[in-house]
Design a protein around this motif. Structure first.
Motif, short mmCIF file in Angstrom:
data_model
loop_
_atom_site.label_atom_id
_atom_site.label_comp_id
_atom_site.label_asym_id
_atom_site.label_seq_id
_atom_site.Cartn_x
_atom_site.Cartn_y
_atom_site.Cartn_z
N SER A 702 -39.17 -0.40 25.36
CA SER A 702 -38.78 1.01 25.24
C SER A 702 -37.37 1.22 25.78
N PHE A 703 -36.68 2.22 25.23
CA PHE A 703 -35.38 2.60 25.77
C PHE A 703 -35.50 3.14 27.20
N SER A 704 -36.72 3.50 27.61
CA SER A 704 -36.93 3.95 29.00
C SER A 704 -36.55 2.86 29.99
N HIS A 705 -36.59 1.59 29.53
CA HIS A 705 -36.27 0.45 30.39
C HIS A 705 -34.89 -0.11 30.10
N HIS A 706 -34.04 0.69 29.46
CA HIS A 706 -32.77 0.18 28.94
C HIS A 706 -31.95 -0.56 30.00
N ILE A 707 -31.96 -0.06 31.22
CA ILE A 707 -31.13 -0.66 32.28
C ILE A 707 -31.53 -2.11 32.56
N MET A 708 -32.79 -2.45 32.27
CA MET A 708 -33.30 -3.80 32.56
C MET A 708 -33.23 -4.74 31.36
N LEU A 709 -33.02 -4.20 30.17
CA LEU A 709 -33.16 -5.02 28.96
C LEU A 709 -31.94 -5.90 28.72
N ASN A 710 -32.18 -7.21 28.61
CA ASN A 710 -31.12 -8.16 28.28
C ASN A 710 -31.77 -9.43 27.74
N THR A 711 -30.93 -10.37 27.31
CA THR A 711 -31.45 -11.58 26.65
C THR A 711 -32.32 -12.42 27.58
N LYS A 712 -31.91 -12.59 28.85
CA LYS A 712 -32.69 -13.43 29.77
C LYS A 712 -34.08 -12.84 30.01
N LEU A 713 -34.14 -11.52 30.21
CA LEU A 713 -35.42 -10.88 30.47
C LEU A 713 -36.34 -11.00 29.25
N LEU A 714 -35.79 -10.74 28.07
CA LEU A 714 -36.61 -10.78 26.86
C LEU A 714 -37.03 -12.22 26.54
N TYR A 715 -36.13 -13.16 26.70
CA TYR A 715 -36.44 -14.59 26.48
C TYR A 715 -37.56 -15.02 27.42
N THR A 716 -37.45 -14.65 28.69
CA THR A 716 -38.46 -15.03 29.68
C THR A 716 -39.81 -14.42 29.31
N ALA A 717 -39.82 -13.15 28.91
CA ALA A 717 -41.07 -12.46 28.57
C ALA A 717 -41.77 -13.14 27.39
N LEU A 718 -41.03 -13.40 26.31
CA LEU A 718 -41.64 -13.95 25.10
C LEU A 718 -42.20 -15.35 25.33
N THR A 719 -41.50 -16.14 26.14
CA THR A 719 -41.91 -17.53 26.33
C THR A 719 -43.06 -17.67 27.32
#
Length: 754
Positions: A702-719
């Protein structure tokens, strides 16, 4: 004139019995009496709820409260009953109404206090008393006595009941906590949950001057800790440190800061680097050791292992890619340390097992140890490699009294998660001539804590490094590894296509930007509120779909499999879509009708709840075997991030038992410890799940979490997903995270000294 008249009015007295608490916050409360009158007052002796049904005498004035109407505003409150009876029965754990009355009648008020303070064994004279119950009464009395004295001392300085409990618990082993606080109130900031700002508020209320040496030194310690331990750096520029001190203290006296810094440099708690940056000495020494050891071990050579690698691979029925083969060659040539770095799906586990199998041609498997930070990661290595495994912390505890561990081969997995202090402790325990294989993925989030040893070691080329980049996948409809690697490079993947192991469920707020410009702030907030609840509804729908599979594992007592079957993750703790609110939602799906539950200020903990331990702490615990055999618990180090299941609530003894399957431990918590050490874990933050692996992961986007969203966070989550990753939310937020390459660079000692 009216003010003078009001002040000259004599204070009124009101006597009544408290029926219910309408509102309470940090000791202030509004209540209704049995008569129907409303009162407001402050109460710091114990929890406000203890006053329900108590008869009280209040002194104060009547006023018109804007919300509650005619209310008696009390300046003082006295409980109208034997004070000792009230506190023993209402506040101190273990004293029932019947027992309390019997004790006061037998010994008298003063006599009972003397017995409780100095000769509690005399209570064994009471019919029905036994050692176990006496121990509980003694513990409760000591805790109450300490809290009451502390409360009397600290209440004038703005200390709330919740804060008082925290301080009393932390200082329970201190001989004279009041004297310790008087000598240096800034010692309070070392208590988890207080920090400098709260300690400073108490100290200033106690009369400490704004330029007191203790205040400046404490602020410097806090600033360095925040910059290093919280933000991940291990050194700082002098001017940056002083700027942060100005923000905290508003003194503007750099001379005073220099004096305090010179004191720290002389005593050795801070180290001045050749670049003139400053580092806490404990972190400097850790990163210096890592740098020296990585270099030395990377250059060391043992005897070659095999004169024919191809034959070895044939006997193992192994087919390795070129990059994987390079790692095997390095170890075969006798290299003392290698970094094996690979992204999702590049065959790190296969390569690691091949390296260990090759080394096992020389070393007995008992001399080969694999380890990782989390219990799940450790369990995963054991299952995939076939070699013994442990968590890093358990190894350090096990060999605490020995100089080194008795292993000739150490494989360290998930190394991107390990901060400098822990990495240094581990490396220092490994024999000088042991072979070390460090496995990691530097596309993941950096460690929690100071430093970034894996990334620094790779960037500085401190030891031979093999980078695995070729992705291996079993079938065309498996896409997690491909999607994750596109994200790693800042490429938006084909995430809305159909795959067996990845699903994106869109829950959109159309024209978000246009709405923000065209709606009033109240209307826009309502639109966001609706969007968030639509997203929660989608999470609930997916949860219901997979709930039966999870419950079946719980019913068949496959606890590890139950805990790892389905995991919701979110970038943040707060707001509607954060971890805390998601846990409340999911608890009611996974565990709606518990046989037992315990209420805490965090909410309910229920029998069979999924929970996560949140602080490194020594706590009474059992091995699964010792628990079955009815043995007494022993104190063990229980680590932040361990996930388990509440399987017993002992209401009589007020004890909660949690089973941690990955560590094969059962931990015993007192009810009053639950809020300090446990959180629900139906939903976890991305940082908390790093190193974990789950059959099915649901990621809130969500855009509510925009401040935290980046490639490392998303990569870590998916894997984190082994079988299926489901992302629920806004496609724009997902794509924004894919474009936002995480470039935050930590300032580290390893970079400065190389």
């Amino acid at each position: 004139m009216l003010l003078v008249l009001a002040l000259s009015k004599s204070m009124q007295t009101l006597i009544g019995q408290i029926d219910r608490i309408i509102y309470q916050n940090n000791g202030f409360f509004i209540a209704a009496l049995k008569s129907g009158d409303k009162i407001s007052a402050h109460y710091y002796e114990s929890d406000v709820d203890h006053l329900i049904n108590a008869a009280v005498t209040l002194k104060g004035f009547w006023e018109e409260h804007r919300q509650h109407g005619r209310t008696f505003k009390a300046h003082s409150l006295i409980v109208n009953q034997n004070e000792l009876f009230f506190f023993l029965n209402r506040v101190v754990k273990g004293f029932t109404k019947k027992l309390t009355a019997e004790l006061i009648e037998k010994y008298g008020t003063d006599g009972l206090v003397d017995i409780l303070d100095n000769d509690i064994e005399r209570l064994l004279e009471i019919k029905g008393m036994h050692e176990k119950r006496l121990l509980k009464l003694s513990s409760g009395w000591k805790q109450f006595r300490s809290m009451r004295l502390l409360g009397e001392f600290l209440a004038p300085f703005g200390v709330t009941p919740a804060l008082l409990r925290l301080i009393a618990g932390a200082l329970r082993e201190v001989k004279d906590p009041i004297e310790a606080i008087k000598n240096n109130p800034y010692g309070l900031m070392r208590i988890n949950g207080i920090g400098f700002k709260k300690a400073d508020e108490i100290a200033l209320n106690m009369g400490v001057k704004t330029d007191d040496d203790r205040r400046i030194q404490a602020a410097m310690e806090y600033t360095l800790s925040e910059y290093c331990d919280q933000e991940g750096n291990s050194c700082i520029e002098r001017e940056a440190l002083f700027h942060k001190l100005d923000q905290l203290l508003s003194l503007g006296h750099h001379d005073r800061y220099n004096e305090a810094l010179d004191d720290r440099l002389r005593e050795g708690s801070i180290t001045l680097l050749p670049s003139l940056k400053l580092s806490p000495t404990r972190i400097y020494e850790a990163e210096k050791l890592l740098t020296d050891e990585f270099k030395r071990r990377g250059k060391s050579k043992n005897e070659p292992l095999s004169d024919d690698l191809e034959r070895f691979l044939k006997t193992q029925s192994l087919k390795l890619g070129e990059q994987q083969y390079t790692a095997l060659e390095l170890i075969n040539q006798g290299c003392g340390l290698i970094f094996l770095v690979g992204y999702a799906g590049t065959g790190k586990s296969t390569t690691a097992k091949a390296l260990l199998d090759l080394l096992s041609t020389r070393y007995d498997p008992n001399l080969i140890m694999t380890c990782a930070l989390s219990g799940i990661a450790s369990q995963r290595i054991r299952e995939r490699s076939g070699y013994q495994s442990a968590t890093i912390q358990s190894l350090l505890v096990k060999f605490e009294s020995q100089d080194t561990m008795p292993y000739k081969v150490i494989l360290i997995d998930e190394a991107s998660m390990i901060n400098s202090l822990l990495f240094a402790r581990l490396i220092a325990k490994i024999e000088r001539d042991a072979t070390v294989i460090i496995v990691g993925d530097d596309a993941q989030l950096p460690p929690i804590g100071a430093g970034s040893p894996l990334s620094d070691a790779i960037a500085l080329n401190l030891a031979p490094t093999v980078m695995l980049t070729q992705i291996y996948r079993q079938r065309d409809d498996q896409a997690i590894a491909l999607i994750a690697n596109d994200i790693r490079r800042g490429i938006i993947p084909s995430y809305q296509d159909e795959y067996e192991d990845f699903t994106f469920i869109p829950v959109e707020l159309s024209n978000r930007h246009a709405l923000k410009n065209s709606l009033s702030s109240a209307e826009y907030e309502e639109a966001i509120h609706t969007q968030n609840h639509n997203l929660l509804a989608a999470v609930a729908e997916v949860t219901l779909q997979y709930l039966p599979q999870s419950r079946e594992k719980l019913q068949t007592k496959q606890i590890r499999e139950y805990l790892n079957a389905f995991q919701v993750i979110s970038p943040m703790r707060g707001n509607t879509l954060g971890v805390d609110n998601l846990n409340l939602l999911l608890q009611n799906y996974f565990n709606p009708n518990p046989k037992k539950k315990i209420a805490t200020f965090k909410g309910e903990f229920r029998l069979h709840d999924k929970v996560v331990h949140t602080k490194n702490e020594n706590i009474l615990s059992y091995t699964t075997e010792s628990f079955k055999n009815g043995e007494d618990p022993s104190e063990r180090r229980i680590f932040n991030g361990m996930c388990g299941l509440i399987f017993r609530l002992d209401e009589e003894e007020e004890l909660c038992y949690v089973f941690y399957p990955n560590e094969e431990l059962i931990v015993q918590y007192k009810y009053e410890q639950l809020s300090d050490f446990l959180n629900l874990s139906y939903a976890l933050s991305v940082h908390k799940v790093q190193g974990m692996e789950y059959e099915r992961v649901v990621m809130v986007m969500s855009f509510s979490h925009h401040i935290m969203l980046n490639t490392k966070l998303l990569y870590t989550a998916l894997t984190r997903a082994k079988g299926h990753c489901i992302v629920i939310g806004e496609s724009g937020a997902f794509e924004s995270a894919c474009r936002r390459l995480e470039q935050s660079k930590r300032s580290t000692v390893m970079q400065e000294i190389n």
